[in-house]
Write an enzyme that holds these catalytic residues in place. Sequence first.
Site, short mmCIF file in Angstrom:
data_model
loop_
_atom_site.label_atom_id
_atom_site.label_comp_id
_atom_site.label_asym_id
_atom_site.label_seq_id
_atom_site.Cartn_x
_atom_site.Cartn_y
_atom_site.Cartn_z
N GLY A 161 0.79 -1.24 0.00
CA GLY A 161 0.00 0.00 0.00
C GLY A 161 0.82 1.28 0.00
O GLY A 161 0.35 2.32 -0.48
N ASP A 187 -3.95 2.12 11.04
CA ASP A 187 -5.35 1.74 11.25
C ASP A 187 -5.49 1.25 12.70
O ASP A 187 -5.61 2.07 13.62
CB ASP A 187 -5.65 0.66 10.20
CG ASP A 187 -7.12 0.36 10.04
OD1 ASP A 187 -7.93 0.90 10.79
OD2 ASP A 187 -7.46 -0.44 9.15
N LYS A 216 -6.17 6.72 10.80
CA LYS A 216 -7.59 6.51 11.14
C LYS A 216 -7.67 6.28 12.64
O LYS A 216 -7.75 5.14 13.10
CB LYS A 216 -8.10 5.25 10.43
CG LYS A 216 -8.76 5.48 9.08
CD LYS A 216 -9.40 4.19 8.61
CE LYS A 216 -9.89 4.33 7.19
NZ LYS A 216 -10.38 3.04 6.66
N ARG A 239 -5.30 0.37 -6.62
CA ARG A 239 -4.08 0.98 -6.06
C ARG A 239 -3.54 2.10 -6.94
O ARG A 239 -2.90 3.01 -6.45
CB ARG A 239 -2.98 -0.09 -5.90
CG ARG A 239 -3.26 -1.13 -4.82
CD ARG A 239 -1.97 -1.89 -4.52
NE ARG A 239 -2.17 -3.16 -3.85
CZ ARG A 239 -2.26 -3.32 -2.52
NH1 ARG A 239 -2.20 -2.28 -1.73
NH2 ARG A 239 -2.41 -4.51 -2.00
C1 PRP Z 1 -2.24 -2.03 5.51
C2 PRP Z 1 -1.36 -0.80 5.51
C3 PRP Z 1 -0.60 -0.89 6.78
C4 PRP Z 1 -1.49 -1.72 7.68
C5 PRP Z 1 -2.14 -0.84 8.69
O1 PRP Z 1 -1.57 -3.07 4.88
O2 PRP Z 1 -0.52 -0.78 4.40
O3 PRP Z 1 0.64 -1.52 6.61
O4 PRP Z 1 -2.48 -2.33 6.87
O5 PRP Z 1 -3.06 -1.55 9.47
P1 PRP Z 1 -2.97 -1.70 11.03
O6 PRP Z 1 -2.70 -0.36 11.60
O7 PRP Z 1 -4.35 -2.20 11.38
O8 PRP Z 1 -1.92 -2.69 11.37
P2 PRP Z 1 -2.30 -4.37 4.31
O9 PRP Z 1 -2.14 -5.50 5.29
O10 PRP Z 1 -3.71 -4.02 3.90
O11 PRP Z 1 -1.44 -4.76 3.05
P3 PRP Z 1 -1.15 -3.92 1.69
O12 PRP Z 1 -0.35 -2.72 2.10
O13 PRP Z 1 -0.36 -4.87 0.86
O14 PRP Z 1 -2.48 -3.55 1.07
#
Ligand code: PRP
Length: 179
Positions: free
Chosen positions: A43, A102, A130, A164
């Site tokens: 991401g 998050d 968030k 993305r």
């Molecule tokens: C998302 C984002 C962060 C993480 C945040 O990655 O890139 O690394 O989640 O979430 P948290 O605060 O609840 O831990 P994701 O696992 O969706 O993978 P991606 O980046 O490959 O989409």
Amino acid sequence: MHPDCERVLLTEQQIAARVREAGDWLTARFAGRTPVAVCNLKGSVVFFADVLRAAKIDAEMDFMAVSSYGANAVSSGKPYVKRDLFSSVEGRDVLLVEDIVDTGRTLVTLREFFKERGAASVTVVALLDKPARRVVKAAADFVCFSVEDEFLVGYGLDYAERYRNLPYIGVLKRAVYEK
Ligand code: PRP
């Protein structure tokens, strides 16, 4: 706008303006130092490329991936390193670039991970925060935008690996993820 989005939350221009401010912040923070900038895939990849070009710093780039899911795809709550860094961060200033904070679990896990690997310091810059979703105490050192708890896609963020590459951040229509 993509037909799967109900509205644009952050336009390309709004993102670009704030990324420049993040770049200026990094320029001041890392003056005279050579940090290892770490992109937490996937991401963060778009923000990573933009914010590092906005920062006038002498940074190295490295990549890793962390996942919250175990082999049986049941959320463990505890993120684990799925793809490790290419190089050592021992004794180095680490700049972790995240797309979103998050629950905060990834951030806590990664700060701990870099400490265990002997990093001299860890700085975190995040595109989005968030706070309403937080379950553990975690904070980035610089946040571009604090946002409400909505399903966001674009500028690196996905739903089922799609969207993305949208240049803006949009709110995904409920019908798309509830079907
Ligand atoms: C998302 C984002 C962060 C993480 C945040 O990655 O890139 O690394 O989640 O979430 P948290 O605060 O609840 O831990 P994701 O696992 O969706 O993978 P991606 O980046 O490959 O989409």
